[in-house]
Write a protein that holds these residues in place. Sequence first.
Motif, PDB file in Angstrom:
ATOM      1  N   CYS A   1       0.854  -1.205   0.000  1.00  0.00           N
ATOM      2  CA  CYS A   1       0.000   0.000   0.000  1.00  0.00           C
ATOM      3  C   CYS A   1       0.885   1.247   0.000  1.00  0.00           C
ATOM      4  O   CYS A   1       2.002   1.235   0.507  1.00  0.00           O
ATOM      5  CB  CYS A   1      -0.843   0.085   1.279  1.00  0.00           C
ATOM      6  N   GLY A   2       0.350   2.333  -0.519  1.00  0.00           N
ATOM      7  CA  GLY A   2       0.960   3.660  -0.381  1.00  0.00           C
ATOM      8  C   GLY A   2       2.371   3.729  -0.946  1.00  0.00           C
ATOM      9  O   GLY A   2       2.641   3.282  -2.070  1.00  0.00           O
TER      10      GLY A   2
ATOM     11  N   SER B   1       4.917   2.074  -0.076  1.00  0.00           N
ATOM     12  CA  SER B   1       5.466   0.732  -0.296  1.00  0.00           C
ATOM     13  C   SER B   1       4.989   0.168  -1.637  1.00  0.00           C
ATOM     14  O   SER B   1       5.697  -0.604  -2.281  1.00  0.00           O
ATOM     15  CB  SER B   1       5.064  -0.202   0.858  1.00  0.00           C
TER      16      SER B   1
ATOM     17  N   GLN C   1       6.744  -1.140   5.501  1.00  0.00           N
ATOM     18  CA  GLN C   1       7.620  -0.560   6.513  1.00  0.00           C
ATOM     19  C   GLN C   1       7.236  -1.091   7.885  1.00  0.00           C
ATOM     20  O   GLN C   1       8.041  -1.683   8.574  1.00  0.00           O
ATOM     21  CB  GLN C   1       7.513   0.973   6.472  1.00  0.00           C
ATOM     22  N   SER C   2       5.971  -0.871   8.270  1.00  0.00           N
ATOM     23  CA  SER C   2       5.530  -1.195   9.630  1.00  0.00           C
ATOM     24  C   SER C   2       5.393  -2.692   9.860  1.00  0.00           C
ATOM     25  O   SER C   2       5.537  -3.169  10.989  1.00  0.00           O
ATOM     26  CB  SER C   2       4.178  -0.537   9.902  1.00  0.00           C
TER      27      SER C   2
ATOM     28  N   ALA D   1       5.149  10.374   7.256  1.00  0.00           N
ATOM     29  CA  ALA D   1       5.396  10.145   5.829  1.00  0.00           C
ATOM     30  C   ALA D   1       6.683   9.342   5.659  1.00  0.00           C
ATOM     31  O   ALA D   1       7.715   9.641   6.251  1.00  0.00           O
ATOM     32  CB  ALA D   1       5.507  11.476   5.104  1.00  0.00           C
TER      33      ALA D   1
ATOM     34  N   LYS E   1       3.942  12.427  -1.540  1.00  0.00           N
ATOM     35  CA  LYS E   1       4.614  13.172  -0.467  1.00  0.00           C
ATOM     36  C   LYS E   1       4.085  14.598  -0.393  1.00  0.00           C
ATOM     37  O   LYS E   1       3.873  15.122   0.689  1.00  0.00           O
ATOM     38  CB  LYS E   1       6.139  13.246  -0.691  1.00  0.00           C
TER      39      LYS E   1
ATOM     40  N   GLU F   1       0.590  14.671   1.232  1.00  0.00           N
ATOM     41  CA  GLU F   1       0.611  14.365   2.664  1.00  0.00           C
ATOM     42  C   GLU F   1       1.150  15.522   3.498  1.00  0.00           C
ATOM     43  O   GLU F   1       0.630  15.823   4.560  1.00  0.00           O
ATOM     44  CB  GLU F   1       1.529  13.163   2.927  1.00  0.00           C
TER      45      GLU F   1
ATOM     46  N   VAL G   1      -1.348   1.719   9.441  1.00  0.00           N
ATOM     47  CA  VAL G   1      -2.782   1.686   9.198  1.00  0.00           C
ATOM     48  C   VAL G   1      -3.286   0.284   9.501  1.00  0.00           C
ATOM     49  O   VAL G   1      -3.285  -0.601   8.654  1.00  0.00           O
ATOM     50  CB  VAL G   1      -3.119   2.109   7.745  1.00  0.00           C
TER      51      VAL G   1
HETATM   52  C1  F6R Z   1       3.263   7.432   2.798  1.00  0.00           C
HETATM   53  C2  F6R Z   1       3.028   6.401   3.794  1.00  0.00           C
HETATM   54  C3  F6R Z   1       1.968   5.372   3.549  1.00  0.00           C
HETATM   55  C4  F6R Z   1       2.538   3.973   3.787  1.00  0.00           C
HETATM   56  C5  F6R Z   1       1.433   2.918   3.686  1.00  0.00           C
HETATM   57  C6  F6R Z   1       1.994   1.513   3.811  1.00  0.00           C
HETATM   58  O1  F6R Z   1       4.222   8.331   3.184  1.00  0.00           O
HETATM   59  O2  F6R Z   1       3.713   6.363   4.787  1.00  0.00           O
HETATM   60  O3  F6R Z   1       1.450   5.488   2.262  1.00  0.00           O
HETATM   61  O4  F6R Z   1       3.558   3.742   2.870  1.00  0.00           O
HETATM   62  O5  F6R Z   1       0.462   3.149   4.669  1.00  0.00           O
HETATM   63  O6  F6R Z   1       2.586   1.328   5.047  1.00  0.00           O
HETATM   64  P1  F6R Z   1       3.543   0.112   5.343  1.00  0.00           P
HETATM   65  O7  F6R Z   1       4.730   0.264   4.464  1.00  0.00           O
HETATM   66  O8  F6R Z   1       3.889   0.264   6.807  1.00  0.00           O
HETATM   67  O9  F6R Z   1       2.784  -1.140   5.047  1.00  0.00           O
END
Ligand code: F6R
Length: 367
Positions: A58-59, A61, A106-107, A157, A244, A247, A364
Motif C-alpha cells: 500500500c501507499g 510501499s 515498513q511497519s 510520511a 509526499k 501528505e 494503518v
Molecule cells: C506514505 C506512507 C503510507 C505507507 C502505507 C503503507 O508516506 O507512509 O502510504 O507507505 O500506509 O505502510 P507500510 O509500508 O507500513 O505497510
Amino acid sequence: EKGGYDHFMLKEIMEQPQAIFDSMRGRLDLEKLTITLSGIEQYAEQICKANRIVIVSCGTSWHAGLVAEYLIEELCRINVEVEYASEFRYRNPIINEGDVILAISQSGETADTLVALENAKSKGAIILGVVNVVGSSIARLSHAGAYTHAGPEIGVASTKAFTAQLTVLELIALKIAYIKKSIDDDQYAHLLNELNAVPDKVQAILDSQIPKIREIARKYKDARDFLYLGRGYNFPIALEGALKLKEITYIHAEGYPAAEMKHGPIALVDENLPVVFVATKDRYHEKIVSNIQEVKARKGHVIAVITEGDEVSKQLAEDYIEIPEADEIVAPILSVIPLQLLSYYIGVERNQDVDKPRNLAKSVTVE
Ligand code: F6R
C-alpha cells in the motif's frame, strides 16, 4: 531525539545514506561480487521457476513495488504484477500453489497487506517479505524475506524506509538474475558497483541541493496543484513525489507517466501550474525533453530533477535540481530525494505539522 533537526522527517531524509548503506551491509560484497540474502536463497528455485511474482503493498510501499516490477521483469525476466493490497484481497484473486507473493511494508502491520497475505498463504503461495520492523506481523507471517535496515521511522510520511526498500529490492532482483543467469557477468558487476555507490551519491545531493530546493519551495508554496511526471524507472518516483506533496503540504498533486500527459492531464497546464519532471539521463531522456517542451509551450512552470551536467535540460527548465549520474536502474533511489525535500520545505513554509500530517497514522491497522 531529533538529532538537532527541526523535525523527524528532515532527520530521516538526512539519514538515508546510512539507511541505504545499512540495508546493503553484510549482503553486497563488491570484492567477491556476491549478494548474500539467505531468506531469498532458500526459495531461489521456486522464485526462478515462478510463472509470476505478485507484489502486494500500500501507499509508498506500493510505489517501491512498481520500481521492483520494472527491475525484476528487466533483470530476471519474470512476469510481475503489482497490486494494491486492498484491491487484491477483496476480489478473490487467482492464486495457485507455489505462486510467489512479495509483500513490502515498513511497519509490517498494515491491515490490508496482512489479510491479503493470510489469504494467499492459505492457498499455498510462498510469501516473501521486505519489511522494516523486525518481528512485526507481516514479518512473522512471511516464509522468508529480507529486512530493510532503515531503523525506526517516526515521521508519518515514509522517506528512509522507501529508499531502504528500493535498495533491498535491487539486491533481490540482482540475486535472482545472477542465479537465473538472466544478465551477463559484466552487467551484474556493473550494477553491483552502481548500487554500492548510491549512499555517497545520496549524500552528495543532500550536501549540495538543499539551498536550491528551499528556493523552489518558497516560490511555489502557494500553488494550488502540482503535476509530477516521469517515465520508466522514474514513473513510480513521480507518483511518490505527488503523494509526499499531498501528505505534507495538503497541496493537490498528481503523478503520471510523462507520455500519458497528452491523453488528458495536459488540459490542466497553464501559467499557474508547476510541473515537476523527473528527467534524469536514461533511455527515455529525449522523449521526456519533448514533454518538457510541451509544458513550456503552454506556459506551465517546469521544475526538473536532472542529471548533473545535462545542459540541455538546464536551459529548458525554469528551475532544476541536479543529481549525480547513475545507471537508470538505481536512479530512482537518487531522484526521489529532491522530491522528499521539496515536500518537506513547502510544508515548513506553509507551517504544517510535517511529522504528523492531519488524518494520517504511521501504521494503518484498520481496513
Ligand atoms: C506514505 C506512507 C503510507 C505507507 C502505507 C503503507 O508516506 O507512509 O502510504 O507507505 O500506509 O505502510 P507500510 O509500508 O507500513 O505497510
